[in-house]
Design an enzyme around this catalytic site. Structure first.
Site, mmCIF file in Angstrom:
data_model
loop_
_atom_site.group_PDB
_atom_site.id
_atom_site.type_symbol
_atom_site.label_atom_id
_atom_site.label_comp_id
_atom_site.label_asym_id
_atom_site.label_seq_id
_atom_site.Cartn_x
_atom_site.Cartn_y
_atom_site.Cartn_z
ATOM 1 N N LYS A 11 0.900 -1.280 0.045
ATOM 2 C CA LYS A 11 0.137 -0.057 0.061
ATOM 3 C C LYS A 11 0.994 1.209 0.108
ATOM 4 O O LYS A 11 1.993 1.152 0.122
ATOM 5 C CB LYS A 11 -0.799 -0.199 1.108
ATOM 6 N N PHE A 59 -15.110 3.704 7.690
ATOM 7 C CA PHE A 59 -13.622 4.317 7.132
ATOM 8 C C PHE A 59 -13.465 4.152 5.752
ATOM 9 O O PHE A 59 -12.349 4.370 5.138
ATOM 10 C CB PHE A 59 -12.781 3.433 7.868
ATOM 11 N N ARG A 87 -2.206 -14.588 4.315
ATOM 12 C CA ARG A 87 -2.673 -13.898 5.572
ATOM 13 C C ARG A 87 -1.843 -14.301 6.683
ATOM 14 O O ARG A 87 -1.892 -13.407 7.496
ATOM 15 C CB ARG A 87 -4.082 -14.516 5.546
ATOM 16 N N THR A 93 -5.259 -7.398 10.747
ATOM 17 C CA THR A 93 -5.367 -6.047 10.128
ATOM 18 C C THR A 93 -4.788 -4.789 11.002
ATOM 19 O O THR A 93 -4.419 -3.823 10.386
ATOM 20 C CB THR A 93 -6.969 -6.033 9.967
ATOM 21 N N ARG A 104 2.926 -6.973 8.722
ATOM 22 C CA ARG A 104 2.272 -5.748 9.417
ATOM 23 C C ARG A 104 2.803 -5.347 10.700
ATOM 24 O O ARG A 104 2.758 -4.138 11.039
ATOM 25 C CB ARG A 104 0.693 -5.847 9.610
ATOM 26 N N ASN A 114 -1.910 0.131 6.925
ATOM 27 C CA ASN A 114 -1.451 -1.075 7.328
ATOM 28 C C ASN A 114 -0.607 -2.114 6.371
ATOM 29 O O ASN A 114 -0.273 -3.170 6.521
ATOM 30 C CB ASN A 114 -2.564 -2.329 8.035
ATOM 31 N N HIS A 117 -1.742 -5.391 1.657
ATOM 32 C CA HIS A 117 -3.043 -6.166 1.311
ATOM 33 C C HIS A 117 -3.035 -7.535 1.068
ATOM 34 O O HIS A 117 -1.861 -7.847 0.195
ATOM 35 C CB HIS A 117 -3.926 -5.424 0.070
HETATM 36 P P1 IDP Z 1 -7.795 -6.933 5.571
HETATM 37 O O1 IDP Z 1 -7.028 -5.900 4.786
HETATM 38 O O2 IDP Z 1 -7.041 -7.425 6.935
HETATM 39 O O3 IDP Z 1 -8.568 -7.788 4.936
HETATM 40 P P2 IDP Z 1 -10.497 -5.519 5.934
HETATM 41 O O4 IDP Z 1 -11.300 -5.581 7.143
HETATM 42 O O5 IDP Z 1 -10.823 -6.300 4.622
HETATM 43 O O6 IDP Z 1 -9.057 -6.069 6.384
HETATM 44 O O7 IDP Z 1 -10.228 -4.059 5.640
HETATM 45 C C1 IDP Z 1 -9.941 -3.479 4.510
HETATM 46 C C2 IDP Z 1 -8.883 -2.451 4.737
HETATM 47 O O8 IDP Z 1 -9.611 -1.464 5.346
HETATM 48 C C3 IDP Z 1 -7.708 -2.804 5.775
HETATM 49 O O9 IDP Z 1 -6.771 -3.344 5.342
HETATM 50 C C4 IDP Z 1 -7.599 -1.326 6.573
HETATM 51 O O10 IDP Z 1 -6.563 -0.642 5.301
HETATM 52 C C5 IDP Z 1 -8.738 -0.595 6.270
HETATM 53 N N1 IDP Z 1 -9.536 -0.593 7.402
HETATM 54 C C6 IDP Z 1 -10.039 -1.586 7.894
HETATM 55 N N2 IDP Z 1 -10.624 -1.565 9.340
HETATM 56 C C7 IDP Z 1 -10.314 0.010 9.596
HETATM 57 C C8 IDP Z 1 -10.667 0.603 10.566
HETATM 58 O O11 IDP Z 1 -11.091 0.358 11.628
HETATM 59 N N3 IDP Z 1 -10.391 2.015 10.343
HETATM 60 C C9 IDP Z 1 -9.337 2.529 9.295
HETATM 61 N N4 IDP Z 1 -9.097 1.561 8.213
HETATM 62 C C10 IDP Z 1 -9.606 0.395 8.510
HETATM 63 MG MG MG Z 2 -10.097 -7.882 3.675
#
Ligand code: IDP
Ligand code: MG
Length: 139
Positions: A11, A59, A87, A93, A104, A114, A117
């Protein structure tokens, strides 16, 4: 044994901080083969579509801003059990919850920014890979 593919993006924060080499070092050391890879930048429309599943989340706007603010590295990776193993390699996350040694834990700043992806299923890996790459860019 199955050989599967997953899709990843380094990212904008990871690219800005110069972590491309270090992250791919870990990816290679973990046994993933690079099927496709490029430096690219998502438009607002791209990011909205890519993260459409999160469009109702609070978000979403922040996520689209973040993911479009600079270049990313998009890649397709191949390995047995690729989706699950990747993963595990990237960690939770929220970097505060990520296991020691995960990408991460090492490189993410926050739950939003983070660093990386990873696809969450074989089906999404195929959709996300095809979003970024033409068939002739996959090797
Ligand atoms: P993942 O990337 O671990 O699969 P997801 O829940 O699919 O997590 O969320 C996608 C992306 O959205 C995350 O990687 C992160 O960049 C962002 N994100 C997720 N939860 C939050 C939050 O609570 N606040 C701000 N950004 C978030
Ligand atoms: Mg995801």
């Amino acid at each position: 044994m199955r050989t599967d593919r997953t899709f990843t993006m380094l990212k904008p924060d990871a690219v800005e901080k110069g972590h491309i080499g270090a992250i791919f070092e870990k990816i290679n050391a973990s046994g993933f083969r690079i099927v496709a890879m490029k430096l690219t930048q998502m438009t607002t429309a791209d990011a909205k579509e890519f993260y459409a599943v999160h469009s109702e989340r609070p978000f979403y706007g922040e996520l689209v801003e973040y993911m479009t603010r600079g270049p990313i590295v998009a890649a397709i990776l191949e390995k047995e059990n690729a989706v699950e193993d990747f993963r595990t390699l990237i960690g939770a996350t929220n970097p505060a919850d990520a296991a020691d040694g995960t990408i991460r834990k090492l490189y993410a700043a926050s739950i939003g920014e983070n660093a990386v992806h990873g696809s969450d299923s074989d089906e999404n890996a195929a959709i996300e890979g095809a979003f970024h790459f033409a068939g002739r860019e996959m090797f």
